[in-house]
Design a protein around this motif. Structure first.
Motif, short mmCIF file in Angstrom:
data_model
loop_
_atom_site.label_atom_id
_atom_site.label_comp_id
_atom_site.label_asym_id
_atom_site.label_seq_id
_atom_site.Cartn_x
_atom_site.Cartn_y
_atom_site.Cartn_z
N CYS A 96 0.89 -1.06 -0.04
CA CYS A 96 0.01 0.01 0.02
C CYS A 96 0.97 1.35 -0.10
O CYS A 96 1.97 1.38 0.63
CB CYS A 96 -0.87 -0.05 1.10
N ALA A 97 0.60 2.25 -0.65
CA ALA A 97 1.39 3.57 -0.78
C ALA A 97 0.56 4.77 -0.88
O ALA A 97 -0.78 4.58 -1.25
CB ALA A 97 2.26 3.42 -1.95
N ALA A 98 0.99 6.04 -0.24
CA ALA A 98 0.08 6.89 -0.19
C ALA A 98 0.74 8.17 -0.77
O ALA A 98 2.20 8.37 -0.82
CB ALA A 98 -0.13 7.56 1.37
N ALA A 99 0.39 8.93 -1.75
CA ALA A 99 0.87 10.23 -2.31
C ALA A 99 0.49 11.56 -1.76
O ALA A 99 -0.73 11.59 -1.74
CB ALA A 99 0.68 10.15 -3.87
N ARG A 100 1.44 12.34 -1.38
CA ARG A 100 0.78 13.72 -1.12
C ARG A 100 0.58 14.55 -2.28
O ARG A 100 -0.36 15.33 -2.30
CB ARG A 100 1.80 14.40 -0.26
N THR A 101 1.14 14.16 -3.44
CA THR A 101 0.74 15.21 -4.62
C THR A 101 1.13 13.86 -5.74
O THR A 101 1.22 13.02 -5.61
CB THR A 101 2.12 16.05 -4.89
N ARG A 102 0.60 14.58 -6.93
CA ARG A 102 0.65 13.67 -7.90
C ARG A 102 2.11 13.17 -8.67
O ARG A 102 2.27 12.60 -9.60
CB ARG A 102 0.08 14.41 -9.40
N GLU A 103 3.16 13.83 -7.91
CA GLU A 103 4.50 13.59 -8.43
C GLU A 103 4.87 12.23 -8.09
O GLU A 103 5.78 11.59 -8.90
CB GLU A 103 5.33 14.54 -7.83
N LYS A 104 4.77 11.80 -6.78
CA LYS A 104 5.49 10.48 -6.46
C LYS A 104 4.38 10.02 -5.14
O LYS A 104 3.82 10.68 -4.49
CB LYS A 104 6.91 10.60 -6.03
N TYR A 105 4.67 8.86 -5.00
CA TYR A 105 4.31 7.99 -3.58
C TYR A 105 5.35 8.27 -2.42
O TYR A 105 6.51 7.90 -2.83
CB TYR A 105 3.92 6.61 -3.84
N ASP A 106 4.70 8.87 -1.45
CA ASP A 106 5.92 9.26 -0.34
C ASP A 106 5.92 8.44 0.92
O ASP A 106 6.86 8.17 1.56
CB ASP A 106 5.23 10.60 0.48
N TYR A 107 4.83 7.66 1.07
CA TYR A 107 4.57 6.40 2.25
C TYR A 107 4.33 5.09 1.66
O TYR A 107 3.61 5.03 0.78
CB TYR A 107 3.86 6.98 3.27
N TRP A 108 4.87 4.14 2.42
CA TRP A 108 4.72 2.74 2.01
C TRP A 108 4.62 1.87 3.11
O TRP A 108 5.01 2.12 4.16
CB TRP A 108 6.00 2.27 1.01
N GLY A 109 3.76 1.04 2.85
CA GLY A 109 3.59 -0.02 3.71
C GLY A 109 4.64 -1.21 3.79
O GLY A 109 5.36 -1.09 3.04
#
Length: 118
Positions: A96-109
């Motif tokens: 699972c991953a979360a992106a703060r912007t459309r640029e990239k995914y910042d956080y990963w499980g």
């Protein structure tokens, strides 16, 4: 600090179903999208599906389109991946991953193992 914790992986026979869930916790952050990726042994990590946090627009890799469904629960801060008609080639660690912007995914499980037997 943001934590993403996946659950729901396991062993299933080909043709079966599994539902993965991802819970986000920790500090509040603005969220552009959340997604699921997977990595099979000896292969690079690949995109599976994503969902825009505002509006709910979804995107899928061609290999899972029509079989997998991504959804979110804004109130519970969770994103899920319903996987149907599973195939042995779906075997992988799912992240699972979360992106703060459309640029990239910042956080990963840390990932959850999905194994599909033939």
């Amino acid at each position: 600090q943001v934590q993403l914790v996946e659950s729901g992986g396991g062993l299933v026979q080909a043709g079966g179903s599994l539902r993965l869930s991802c819970a986000a916790s920790g500090r509040t952050f603005s969220r552009y999208a959340m997604g699921w990726f997977r990595q099979a042994p000896g292969k690079e990590r690949e995109f599976v599906a994503s969902i825009r946090w505002i509006g709910g627009t979804t995107y899928y890799a061609d290999v899972v389109k029509g079989r997998f469904t991504i959804s979110r629960d804004n109130a519970k801060n969770t994103v899920s991946l319903q996987m149907n008609s599973l195939k042995p080639e779906d075997t992988a660690v799912y992240y699972c991953a979360a992106a703060r912007t459309r640029e990239k995914y910042d956080y990963w499980g840390q990932g959850t193992q999905v194994t599909v037997s033939s």
